[in-house]
Design an enzyme around this catalytic site. Sequence first.
Site, short mmCIF file in Angstrom:
data_model
loop_
_atom_site.label_atom_id
_atom_site.label_comp_id
_atom_site.label_asym_id
_atom_site.label_seq_id
_atom_site.Cartn_x
_atom_site.Cartn_y
_atom_site.Cartn_z
CG ASP A 155 -1.93 1.04 1.29
OD1 ASP A 155 -2.69 1.14 0.31
OD2 ASP A 155 -1.99 1.79 2.28
CD GLU B 134 -2.06 2.59 -3.59
OE1 GLU B 134 -3.13 3.10 -3.90
OE2 GLU B 134 -1.65 2.56 -2.42
#
Length: 615
Positions: A329, A358
Amino acid sequence: MRKLLLAVFVLLLANSLWAKVKISKVEPMNWWVGMQKTELQILIYGEEIATTTPEINYEGVTIKEVKKVENSNYLFIYVNIDKNTVPGKFPISFKSGKKTVITYNYELKARNSKKGIHQGFDPSDVIYLLMPDRFSNGDPSNDNHKEMLEAADRTNPNGRHGGDLQGVINHLDYIANSGFTAVWLNPFLENNQPAFSYHGYAISDFYKTDPRYGTNDLFVKLVDDAHAKGLKIIMDMIFNHCGSGHWFYKDLPSEDWIHQHKEFTRSNFRAPTVSDPYASKADQEQMVTGWFDKNMPDLNQKNPILATYLIQNSIWWIEFAGLDGIRVDTQPYPYKEFMAEWSKAVMVEYPDFNIVGEAWLQKIPITAYFQKGANNKDGYNSYMPSVTDFPMYNAISEAFNEKEGWSAGMAKLYYVLAQDFAYPNPGNLVIFPDNHDLSRYYETLGKDIRKYKMGLAYLLTTRGIPQIYYGTEILMDGKEQEGHGFIRKDFPGGWQGDTKNAFRADGRTDEQNDAYNFLTTLLNWRKNNEIIHSGKLMHFLPEDGIYVVFRYNDTGAVMLVLNNNEADDKDLQMARFNEILKNYSAGKEIISNTKITNLSVLKVPAKSAMIIELE
Ligand code: CA
């Protein structure tokens, strides 16, 4: 007499102190013998534990260092585990002087030797992304839990809906039969937050599956069952922040465990500041040390104890569950030096692994900056093998909605690939038409099934590792602007009593079946197609609204034709593509399963895609 009284008093005092010492957490709960890195940090959390001195007597295990922090409820024991150590349990004795105040039995296990684990993922895969709370409720008895703050409420788009790991296990056949080869689950670790806990990104215990999703052991079963069905499992991990309900946030080891600000400071969310050669320190600091949200304390990975804690946590999950990959993330939000150190450490332990960061960035060079081996002028190497390809996502979202122009329409798709020189490894990018943070793909394309098919035909034949968000196969809709709950709706049929069951053909509408059959035909064709997995790519400048891309290797070629004209069927003159076509005399169109005998002129209907396997 006085001396005796004093001695008794001292003894009583000491006893009362010892009586206070408790152990409420040990992390990691166990470790393994035979890891590449032989040093292990063991976090001990308990009242006044730092008043004791730990001792270990187990052959092969030596205490290298014991670190104390500001908070006396923590001890960090650094041990070395000799490679020849025999797996087993041994006591850690916590001593005060000569007296053992408390002991804890620690276990060193033999390494996970199950077959088919730690496979990594690559362009031969197509990833199915699902949100555990919204996919299927396989166990209604765990929807609520007495120790968890938020109760289930399916009427609230932002509430918990009861989906869980059992629901995923129940539908692994559906996912595998559809033609997907990997599953990325949004985070399933404990989020004991009063609201919005369903999304999973505010973790309150890094070592524990949220009881409303199941248990750690049930997750292992999910991984094992998935492997048995030919599906890989990718876990979603977060290093930038924890949830405000995290147990260590409530009793911080030290002030610098998180980023402290005089008043609440949100990140500026401007990830390009991390690579910007002209960025001010102020902007960079706000980007990295600002909090993502009020309920997400921003972790300070410059604290070396925390950095080690986070790295070990990842390795623990990989080894414990037999993971195949990780999705990281918010890759640009933690310190980039830490993310590189983390990625390197994981890949050293698991060389066949893959990790996708990400990197939610709009431009190609900034995205490339975050992939392992990028030729960055500042010398930065992220060691992150894969990153998310948001520039391609932008192109797919726009191209089919646009009229053709010098840089609009098909040219958007063309220019994305034309800039691949910027990436150290474009084949290892994860490509996607949407995800859990974006408007649904079908919605973005104005619910036009023709555009939907064109985009997926491109996505599943171009370079990279495609990722499809659950429900895309049945045309689920929802705009991000309406709120995140609307792009994360429940999969129909995932809950007992649902009026429709879209897991089955007879529970889908005709249009849903059309979409489902289109997508799964391509997925199952792609699954064993080496030309798509590893072939070279050649494309031709879009002309007259038609874009042609070839994938090819020594054994064959696949031709993608996209006609972006709204109403004009085209007779495509094929001589222009002779560089590839000269070796072939016929072909088979995959979507319609029809033979093509004439390779000099091709009829291409308006607003459509053709995928031709050349013969
Ligand atoms: Ca449930």
